[in-house]
Write an enzyme that holds these catalytic residues in place. Structure first.
Site, PDB file in Angstrom:
ATOM      1  N   HIS A 120     -10.367   3.060  -0.410  1.00  0.00           N
ATOM      2  CA  HIS A 120     -10.537   2.578   0.962  1.00  0.00           C
ATOM      3  C   HIS A 120     -11.404   1.327   0.890  1.00  0.00           C
ATOM      4  CE1 HIS A 120     -10.021   4.187   5.266  1.00  0.00           C
ATOM      5  NE2 HIS A 120      -8.845   4.144   4.678  1.00  0.00           N
TER       6      HIS A 120
ATOM      7  N   HIS B 154       0.814  -1.212   0.000  1.00  0.00           N
ATOM      8  CA  HIS B 154       0.000   0.000   0.000  1.00  0.00           C
ATOM      9  C   HIS B 154       0.849   1.264   0.000  1.00  0.00           C
ATOM     10  CE1 HIS B 154      -3.669   2.313   0.795  1.00  0.00           C
ATOM     11  NE2 HIS B 154      -2.959   3.005   1.665  1.00  0.00           N
TER      12      HIS B 154
END
Length: 764
Positions: free
Chosen positions: A112, A63
């Site tokens: 998200h 990430h």
């Protein structure tokens, strides 16, 4: 990668080693493999402390480090078109572009996804909060948000759990901030069940001289942590959770999702803007994924290279937190600033007036070391550049998915098509009421679209439009688009089709497309088929942006979007920003002028691979997506922008999912006026083909000849379809017998009932 990495000499290596007994370090549990852990040991010349391991594990996570994607993402820079409009490009929190008159705009989209599946409300809410802080950290005032949402089947129990929470979270956070939500998309497909996509975009505005950077220069400058206190929520959340696939075991290990406080963030926005206005900030970074770890390492690495932090000074909500937990916490509404010593008192004074907790937790050094102490011990002593820029970089194996050939050869040609007027009529209604094409009013009505008073256009229009300057009318347009089915059939073309649709949507309001952001949602990078899809999609998007002359300013990669071994359809979501010289000359998509000529711009071909028709009526995915024609897209955009500027058209609506049929339905219902249409050629193809580079326009009475001349000079085909008027959509075309006749007529009230009943019925 790691075995030959040089050791860096530290300031207190012996003390650190003594403070780290030879107990097992859980690097595997933190997402590191053996080689990566050994690389850390080689860099430090010793065994890392648990706090150092925490920093490297989150900073080298998929990430945060883009370790599987950066070899491909470089194309966005290598192929970037030359432009003097790009003020800040990739590598910062968000890109910044010049829109004229001394104004600059910053915008970015991020994912998200995984947190929104775990806890839909907070996952989506903190997604909005995080992207807003990215925009704040560039020195801008946030002025609008958008979102791109994808869920499993609309009637699936999982969707009925996730969808309401996600929508409520986006609305609850954005509305509390007082930011208008001006557009986006909501789509449904079985591949997203148990792995929804929640992509949030924010746009902000500033003057050129107000741009801020994430940098920590000047030894002796103070490091200030301000905003909410640090707690256990979201420890390792985005950085770890977004680097793992969902299966039964991983669900048990999920860390808690971050908890948002939009009212704190609203105060933080106003506080930051006052701090910026008094020139009190040398550098600034938001605390999102990886929290204090990320903010300190990135600021230090981009500055004079060193920083000393006392973790005992970090304000905590839970005094039992260990130092590595403090470092990995992703508690929301936090920022970190670098401030000159003489300006610290004024900085703290402004924070206090806004009731924002602020604490000096350290200082900038020139040691090229990030040193942290806790309870009198040095627990971190690392070269920050190694955590930020020297992590692992993987050239993952690539190969097309084994089923791609069979998928592409399974064309929609074998599917039975409507053969008469009644069947065509029924298909128009089916599509108008299908989950992907039905009205999203149930969703958008939960968002405040017009707060702040500068929203000019919002959903369901082609693009969101916001006024920037009241006097001149300067404004911006934004569109956010993607199609996972197209990309599954052809990743290179699918990415370009997402780009071309967003490009077309922006131009359909009258804006000149200027820049691009993207959120690339894919399955596991450890799957060669997924990595092939990713590589081809990135190449397609980079080539498309180069051709159209609009640079990629930044974005986000979201991997591991899959449940077990089943990946989602590859879903690149592309945001295009355009500039309106004067928003007062924009147009919307509504039919409102009785008797006005309706015309079709662009060429229609028989293209149904990945189409809504095949998906809705047959649940079919196969064949090839529509042919990409970037030259035609550029020509169409120039015609739309010129025609709108010169007042030749009163309404424009692009053609995309569902083809001309859906465009007519939406424009008729939006304006409350019917249309009488005569279809050219085969009625089925004319109505439902998804050929690109097309738009429907309503011509200003008396401007027909001028529009035709403009189209001819640009090489854009134009054909008259009919006229606006009445209270029904009436369609004439070639009957099966070969003669022209009325094929069907659908009253607007029947269209509206079909179009608007779907989402409320599933969400109740």
């Amino acid at each position: 990668m790691g075995a030959g990495a040089p050791a860096y000499s530290g300031t207190d290596t012996v003390a650190i080693a003594a403070a780290s007994p030879e107990r097992p370090l859980p690097y595997v549990e933190l997402g590191m493999n053996d080689e990566e852990y050994q690389r850390v040991r080689n860099i430090l010349g010793r065994r890392p402390t648990s706090s150092e391991l925490a920093i490297y594990s989150v900073m080298w996570s998929e990430h945060c480090s883009y370790k599987s994607s950066k070899v491909h993402l470089r194309q966005f820079g290598d192929k970037a078109p030359k432009t003097d409009k790009l003020l800040v490009g990739m590598g910062e929190n968000a890109g910044v572009v010049d829109i004229g008159q001394g104004w600059a705009v910053t915008f970015k989209v991020e994912s998200h996804n995984h947190p929104s599946y775990v806890e839909p409300y907070q996952g989506a809410a903190t997604g909005v909060g995080g992207i807003v802080r990215d925009i704040m950290s560039m020195g801008a005032r946030p002025i609008a948000v958008m979102d791109s949402l994808r869920f499993g089947p609309a009637d699936a129990p999982d969707t009925q759990r996730v969808l309401p929470g996600v929508v409520a979270g986006i609305g609850g956070y954005g509305n509390s901030l007082g930011l208008p939500n001006i557009g986006g998309e909501t789509a449904f497909d079985a591949c997203y069940e148990q792995n929804p996509l929640v992509n949030a975009l924010c746009v902000g505005v500033m003057k050129h001289e107000d741009i801020k950077r994430a940098v920590a220069p000047g030894p002796g400058n103070k490091v200030i942590l301000f905003g909410a206190t640090t707690g256990p929520d979201g420890i390792g959340g985005a950085s770890v959770l977004a680097s793992a696939t969902f299966d039964e075991e991983s669900q048990k290990k999920r860390p808690s999702v971050q908890v948002g406080d939009p009212f704190m963030e609203k105060l933080l926005i106003e506080c930051c803007l006052e701090l910026f206005g008094e020139d009190l900030v040398v550098g600034i970074q938001d605390l999102g994924a990886a929290g204090v770890s990320c903010a300190t390492t990135e600021l230090a690495a981009a500055g004079t290279g060193g920083m000393h932090i006392d973790l005992d000074l970090v304000p905590l909500r839970d005094e039992t937190l260990l130092p590595e937990e403090i470092l990995m916490s992703e508690s929301q509404e936090r920022m970190m600033a670098v401030v000159e010593p003489g300006k610290v008192d004024r900085f703290l004074e402004i924070c206090a007036r806004w009731e924002i907790p602020a604490t000096v937790i350290g200082s900038v050094t020139d040691t090229r070391r990030l040193v942290m102490t806790w309870r009198g011990e040095t627990i971190v002593d690392i070269p920050p550049v190694t955590a930020v820029d020297e992590g692992p970089v993987y050239q993952r194996p690539l190969e097309p998915p084994q089923d791609l050939g069979a998928l592409q050869s399974d064309t929609p040609g074998r599917l039975t098509r409507p053969s008469n007027g009644d069947e065509l009529r029924r298909t128009v209604l089916w599509l108008a009421g299908s989950p992907n094409l039905a009205s999203k009013t149930w969703v958008t009505s939960q968002y405040d679209r017009y707060v702040l008073g500068n929203t000019v256009l919002a959903m369901p229009e082609n693009a969101g439009v916001v006024r920037i300057d009241d006097e001149s009318g300067l404004g911006i347009a934004l569109s956010l688009d993607g199609n996972g089915r197209y990309t599954r059939l052809d990743p290179y073309a699918g990415a370009q089709l997402a780009l071309s649709e967003a490009f077309r949507n922006v131009a359909a309001t009258g804006a000149r497309p200027l820049a691009v952001t993207n959120c690339l949602n894919f399955g596991s990078p450890e799957d060669p088929g997924v990595m092939w899809q990713f590589a081809r999609a990135v190449e397609g998007l980079a080539d498309g942006c180069q051709y159209l002359g609009i640079p990629v300013t930044g974005g986000n990669v979201s991997f591991y979007n899959q449940t077990g071994t089943t990946a989602i359809n590859p879903t690149p979501v592309v945001g295009v920003l355009g500039v309106h010289d004067d928003v007062r000359r924009r147009v919307n998509m509504s039919l409102t002028t009785d008797g006005a000529t309706i015309a079709l711009l662009g060429e229609t071909r028989e293209e149904f691979g990945g189409s809504e028709w095949a998906h809705v009526v047959y649940g079919h995915l196969g064949g090839l997506p529509p042919l990409v024609d970037l030259k035609a897209e550029a020509a169409l955009a120039s015609v739309m922008v010129s025609a709108i500027r010169d007042g030749l058209v009163t309404a424009v609506h692009d053609l995309s999912d569902g083809g001309l049929s859906q465009t007519l339905v939406e424009s008729c219902l939006r304006g409350g006026l019917g249309a009488r249409i005569t279809l050219p050629g085969d009625p089925f193809t004319a109505l439902f083909s998804e050929s690109v580079a097309r738009a429907m326009v309503v011509v200003t009475p008396g401007a027909e000849a001028r529009l035709a001349a403009l189209c001819e000079s640009a090489g854009v085909p134009v054909a008259q379809l009919g006229v606006a008027g009445g209270d029904a959509l009436t369609v004439t075309g070639r009957a099966p017998e070969g003669d022209q006749q009325e094929l069907f007529s659908i009253p607007l009230h029947e269209l509206r009932e079909a179009h608007e009943r779907m989402l409320p019925s599933y969400a109740d």
